[in-house]
Enzyme design. Structure first.
Site, PDB file in Angstrom:
ATOM      1  N   GLU A 287     -15.242  49.898 -35.319  1.00  0.00           N
ATOM      2  CA  GLU A 287     -14.727  50.433 -34.057  1.00  0.00           C
ATOM      3  C   GLU A 287     -14.466  51.932 -34.139  1.00  0.00           C
ATOM      4  O   GLU A 287     -14.500  52.621 -33.127  1.00  0.00           O
ATOM      5  CB  GLU A 287     -13.414  49.726 -33.665  1.00  0.00           C
ATOM      6  CG  GLU A 287     -13.667  48.487 -32.836  1.00  0.00           C
ATOM      7  CD  GLU A 287     -12.384  47.886 -32.243  1.00  0.00           C
ATOM      8  OE1 GLU A 287     -12.502  46.833 -31.641  1.00  0.00           O
ATOM      9  OE2 GLU A 287     -11.292  48.455 -32.392  1.00  0.00           O
ATOM     10  N   HIS A 308     -26.100  33.760 -53.524  1.00  0.00           N
ATOM     11  CA  HIS A 308     -27.015  32.623 -53.359  1.00  0.00           C
ATOM     12  C   HIS A 308     -27.493  32.483 -51.923  1.00  0.00           C
ATOM     13  O   HIS A 308     -28.079  31.465 -51.560  1.00  0.00           O
ATOM     14  CB  HIS A 308     -26.329  31.340 -53.842  1.00  0.00           C
ATOM     15  CG  HIS A 308     -26.016  31.408 -55.309  1.00  0.00           C
ATOM     16  ND1 HIS A 308     -26.759  30.777 -56.272  1.00  0.00           N
ATOM     17  CD2 HIS A 308     -25.046  32.091 -55.969  1.00  0.00           C
ATOM     18  CE1 HIS A 308     -26.250  31.046 -57.463  1.00  0.00           C
ATOM     19  NE2 HIS A 308     -25.206  31.852 -57.308  1.00  0.00           N
ATOM     20  N   LYS A 422     -15.931  43.007 -21.323  1.00  0.00           N
ATOM     21  CA  LYS A 422     -14.770  42.524 -20.551  1.00  0.00           C
ATOM     22  C   LYS A 422     -15.047  42.660 -19.064  1.00  0.00           C
ATOM     23  O   LYS A 422     -14.744  41.759 -18.280  1.00  0.00           O
ATOM     24  CB  LYS A 422     -13.514  43.324 -20.887  1.00  0.00           C
ATOM     25  CG  LYS A 422     -13.025  43.136 -22.309  1.00  0.00           C
ATOM     26  CD  LYS A 422     -11.713  43.883 -22.495  1.00  0.00           C
ATOM     27  CE  LYS A 422     -11.353  43.982 -23.957  1.00  0.00           C
ATOM     28  NZ  LYS A 422     -10.296  44.936 -24.227  1.00  0.00           N
TER      29      LYS A 422
HETATM   30  O1  PA5 Z   1      -8.327  48.405 -32.456  1.00  0.00           O
HETATM   31  C1  PA5 Z   1      -8.135  48.072 -31.302  1.00  0.00           C
HETATM   32  O2  PA5 Z   1      -7.483  48.779 -30.537  1.00  0.00           O
HETATM   33  C2  PA5 Z   1      -8.638  46.752 -30.732  1.00  0.00           C
HETATM   34  O3  PA5 Z   1      -9.514  46.090 -31.536  1.00  0.00           O
HETATM   35  C3  PA5 Z   1      -7.467  45.850 -30.435  1.00  0.00           C
HETATM   36  O4  PA5 Z   1      -6.744  45.643 -31.602  1.00  0.00           O
HETATM   37  C4  PA5 Z   1      -7.881  44.503 -29.859  1.00  0.00           C
HETATM   38  O5  PA5 Z   1      -8.796  44.679 -28.829  1.00  0.00           O
HETATM   39  C5  PA5 Z   1      -6.674  43.755 -29.340  1.00  0.00           C
HETATM   40  O6  PA5 Z   1      -6.046  44.475 -28.349  1.00  0.00           O
HETATM   41  P1  PA5 Z   1      -4.573  44.183 -27.880  1.00  0.00           P
HETATM   42  O7  PA5 Z   1      -3.677  44.360 -29.043  1.00  0.00           O
HETATM   43  O8  PA5 Z   1      -4.309  45.171 -26.784  1.00  0.00           O
HETATM   44  O9  PA5 Z   1      -4.541  42.766 -27.368  1.00  0.00           O
END
Ligand code: PA5
Length: 447
Positions: A287, A308, A422
């Site tokens: 990310e 394996h 989303k």
């Molecule tokens: O790193 C990030 O910001 C995202 O991966 C969030 O952790 C994930 O989408 C979960 O989001 P939230 O904590 O708002 O539910």
């Protein structure tokens, strides 16, 4: 000490290539320290460990005590950065079997809200039917569908089984101070709650209550975890020489490899307990770096298991990969290979040796074979799997990630691409506010 050995990448990049990156790495570290880089409103994690308030730690431990005293099972509801860090630490430190079958001392920790599987939720709710369970609902935005959906089911089941008053004692929210449905619900229901700091993004939040509360509920020492992270913080500042800074070395090595055509990094472990550390690492780097058409693809394998299955590809497939191996020096337990008079399996040559010695030779043999096969190898050595050392490794990877992102030339602290699915999902489900998107997407599907 955690050691980062980059000597085995030299078939691809030279020591001079690494040295040449020193100015960019130093600049990246200064940007993190001075808050002058992209995404600088999300760098609260950089000194979180050294600045952790003792009062907050005490509150977390107190809440953990309440959950431990009143629950056989605690469900951590969260997705991405809201669960991977705690799961990584808990699995790295837990007994591989008693976590699964619930031991007497600690509540069993289960995870939900990280998928939308009806079967998963059915089986979970069935499993919880005769159990005294509690829930830690974690969401920074407080609106994430996967987590909200699981929490809706778990909240109702907990209230039905324990009554509203008792449920209120064992449901905890970790979310934003003011925004989001999770905050509204926590305030209205009177749940204990913790705040995720504004300047810490989800994937960098393991050292906030997001990670610390579940880890404390599982029975692990969060003081030591934070202490380890704080120690690594001091070892990765701009005053540490480049060659002695593990995060800087790691960031420089992987960026040099990327610039030389190594587009995929495979994080390797030889301890199955580290599986979720790799999952956490994949989110952290994926990310943070995968944007603007750039970024190393983070993959992972568990060896020797995956030798394996994936071993052939790694040894002889397209030469666009490099490996980063997490090597654990000292294991927790001792198992010797027994001698056998009949030696039917031919294993007497191992008799009297520790199983870990066999594992270490598998590790070394694999390293040599993969390096010979054109897979550069970074090796990160951890003395043992304990709270302190896991704290160090977490911070080392976080710092390495911030540095890497800046050297790559991206904002490592946003994730605009996560919204695309989303938007489509909400439009397809007719969520209010998505009417226009819904028309557009239906027209596209019908074509
Ligand atoms: O790193 C990030 O910001 C995202 O991966 C969030 O952790 C994930 O989408 C979960 O989001 P939230 O904590 O708002 O539910």
């Amino acid at each position: 000490m955690i050691k980062v050995d980059i000597s085995q990448i030299q078939s691809c990049v030279s020591a001079q290539d690494i040295k040449a990156l020193e100015p960019q790495v130093s600049e990246a570290i200064l940007k993190l320290e001075n808050g002058t880089g992209a995404g600088n409103d999300f760098i609260g994690w950089t000194d979180l460990a050294s600045k952790t308030d003792k009062g907050l730690l005490a509150q977390i431990k107190d809440t953990a005590r309440v959950l431990r005293e009143n629950c056989e099972v605690v469900i951590v509801a969260g997705i991405g950065g809201s669960y991977l860090g705690s799961r990584a630490v808990i699995e790295a430190l837990s007994n591989s079997f008693t976590q699964l079958i619930q031991d007497k001392k600690n509540p069993q920790i289960l995870f939900a809200g990280h998928n939308i599987s009806e079967d998963y939720l059915y089986e979970l709710t069935q499993y919880l039917k005769d159990k005294k369970f509690g829930v830690i609902n974690i969401s920074k935005s407080g609106t994430t569908t996967e987590t909200a959906l699981a929490f809706r089911l778990l909240k109702k089941q907990c209230e039905d089984q324990r009554g509203k008053d008792e449920a209120r004692k064992v449901i905890v929210a970790i979310t934003d101070a003011k925004r989001g449905a999770a905050r509204v619900c926590a305030d209205k229901e009177g749940y204990r709650s913790f705040i995720i700091p504004d300047n810490v993004g989800g994937r960098f939040s393991v050292l906030t209550p997001v990670g610390l509360l579940p880890i404390a509920v599982a029975g692990f020492d969060i003081d030591k975890l934070v202490e380890g992270a704080a120690r690594m913080e001091t070892m990765t500042t701009s005053s540490t020489p480049f060659e002695e800074n593990p995060a800087a070395q790691y960031a420089a090595a992987r960026n040099a490899l990327y610039r030389n055509g190594k587009k995929i990094e495979i994080l390797v472990n030889f301890q199955p307990k580290l599986h979720y550390l790799s999952e956490w690492w994949k989110q952290l780097y994926g990310e943070s770096e995968g944007k603007d058409g750039k970024g190393i693809f983070p993959a992972s394998v568990d060896f020797s298991t995956d030798l394996h299955s994936m071993g052939q590809w790694i040894q002889e497939g397209e030469r666009t990969i490099f490996e980063t191996v997490i090597s654990v020096d000292k294991v927790q337990h001792s198992v010797l290979v027994p001698s056998d008079d009949e030696n039917l399996d031919g294993l007497n040559f191992l008799a009297g040796k520790h199983v870990d010695e066999v594992n270490k030779m598998a590790e070394l043999g694999t390293r040599l074979a993969h390096v010979d096969g054109g897979v550069p190898n970074i090796r990160i050595t951890v003395p043992e799997l304990s709270e302190y050392w896991i704290g160090q490794i977490i911070y080392m990877f976080e710092k390495g990630c911030g540095i890497s992102g800046y050297v790559l030339g991206v904002n490592p602290f946003n994730q605009p691409g996560v919204e695309a699915y989303k938007k489509n999902m909400f439009a397809l489900l007719n969520k209010p506010g998505y009417e226009e998107e819904s028309k557009r997407i239906l027209a596209r599907i019908r074509k």
